[in-house]
Scaffold this motif. Structure first.
Motif, PDB file in Angstrom:
ATOM      1  N   ARG A  56       0.677  -1.106  -0.042  1.00 49.34           N
ATOM      2  CA  ARG A  56      -0.007   0.021  -0.160  1.00 49.34           C
ATOM      3  C   ARG A  56       0.801   1.270   0.008  1.00 49.34           C
ATOM      4  O   ARG A  56       1.439   1.390   0.945  1.00 49.34           O
ATOM      5  N   ASP A  57       0.698   2.131  -1.023  1.00 51.29           N
ATOM      6  CA  ASP A  57       1.507   3.321  -1.157  1.00 51.29           C
ATOM      7  C   ASP A  57       0.868   4.214  -0.307  1.00 51.29           C
ATOM      8  O   ASP A  57      -0.341   4.839  -0.795  1.00 51.29           O
ATOM      9  N   GLU A  58       1.549   4.764   0.612  1.00 49.09           N
ATOM     10  CA  GLU A  58       0.669   5.811   1.689  1.00 49.09           C
ATOM     11  C   GLU A  58       1.233   7.090   1.315  1.00 49.09           C
ATOM     12  O   GLU A  58       0.957   8.072   2.233  1.00 49.09           O
ATOM     13  N   THR A  59       1.721   7.340   0.112  1.00 50.58           N
ATOM     14  CA  THR A  59       2.064   8.786   0.048  1.00 50.58           C
ATOM     15  C   THR A  59       1.082   9.842  -0.451  1.00 50.58           C
ATOM     16  O   THR A  59       1.020  11.082  -0.439  1.00 50.58           O
ATOM     17  N   GLY A  60      -0.190   9.272  -0.575  1.00 53.74           N
ATOM     18  CA  GLY A  60      -1.550   9.944  -1.024  1.00 53.74           C
ATOM     19  C   GLY A  60      -1.353  10.645  -2.187  1.00 53.74           C
ATOM     20  O   GLY A  60      -2.181  11.685  -2.351  1.00 53.74           O
ATOM     21  N   SER A  61      -0.686   9.913  -3.166  1.00 53.84           N
ATOM     22  CA  SER A  61      -0.794  10.603  -4.698  1.00 53.84           C
ATOM     23  C   SER A  61      -1.897   9.965  -5.375  1.00 53.84           C
ATOM     24  O   SER A  61      -1.670  10.395  -6.557  1.00 53.84           O
TER      25      SER A  61
END
Length: 269
Positions: A56-61
């Protein structure tokens, strides 16, 4: 006349109420397979911290929250939803709360889930799709030092673990003299070894291979001969044989018609 009209009104209202109460209720789904199709949604629990299976990419992109998720098992779950003609919704969980969250919120749990007897008491498993086992990953210059559990379980050796899963359980069962270091974020845990804050981690061989490919400083220690035997599978609702059979048949086809290989290839080559 007003009383008469009021009385007629009561009779009419009563007839409407009786008619409404006698109307057939929507038929309840007989099993989770029917329920998922009726709902139009497959709810998928995953931790998002165990590559190559789930990330899960949590960078908010990402505008769509589901676009932040990737990994072999995430794409397999999306393929399952596609075969059912429904959308897949990913539900975040943790290794510590995996079974609890799955039981309360999800239809299936994916992401490198190991088959264990404890989990099997609470849920069904699909057919296994991978064989794995615990093995060390360490800085390459230390690989010769950590070939056996006896070499690892020594005073001064620091073994890092992610709390709540089978990695922590294995470490605490086998390390009595070494120091166990908790690190709550499995996405950054390998950086602890690179930075010298831990000496090694014992995790599934598949994860050690993938992490070693991403970090040239790290080496997977004998992944072809891990310390343990385990299998990966998908977690399914306890007692629901109809849904389990459907998932097993879908998985069997995917493992033999090239679907799984196509999905896994970008991750493991």
């Amino acid at each position: 006349m007003r009383w008469k009209r009021f009385g007629i009104g009561l009779v009419v209202a009563g007839v409407v109420a009786v008619s409404a109460s006698c109307a057939p209720a929507p038929e309840a789904a007989a099993n989770r397979l029917d329920e998922v199709v009726q709902r139009g949604e497959l709810r998928v629990c995953s931790t998002g911290d165990y590559r190559p299976f789930t990330y899960r990419d949590e960078t908010g992109s990402h505008q769509n929250p589901d676009d932040a998720w990737s990994g072999i098992d995430i794409d397999m779950a999306r393929h399952l939803a596609e075969q059912l003609g429904v959308r897949a919704t990913i539900v975040p969980t943790t290794w510590k709360t995996l079974v609890e969250d799955f039981t309360a919120k999800c239809d299936i749990a994916v992401g490198g889930v190991s088959i264990t007897l404890d989990r099997a008491r609470e849920a069904f498993f699909s057919t296994a799709y991978a064989v794995d086992g615990k093995t060390p990953i360490t800085r390459c210059e230390n690989a010769a030092r950590f070939q056996t559990l006896e070499q690892i379980d020594q005073p001064g050796v620091r073994a890092v673990v992610n709390p709540g899963g089978t990695n922590e359980k294995f470490a605490r069962a086998n390390l009595k003299r070494a120091t166990i270091v908790d690190h709550p974020d499995n996405n950054t845990i390998f950086q602890q070894i690179i930075d010298g804050k831990a000496d090694l981690m014992m995790t599934d061989a598949a994860e050690t291979r993938w992490q070693a490919k991403q970090h040239p400083e790290l080496c997977s220690v004998h992944p072809e001969q891990p310390f343990t035997f385990s299998e990966k599978a998908y977690l399914l609702p306890a007692g629901d044989v109809v849904f389990q059979q459907y998932v097993d048949q879908w998985l069997n086809l995917a493992m033999h018609d090239g679907t799984y290989d196509r999905i896994a290839e970008p991750w493991i080559g």
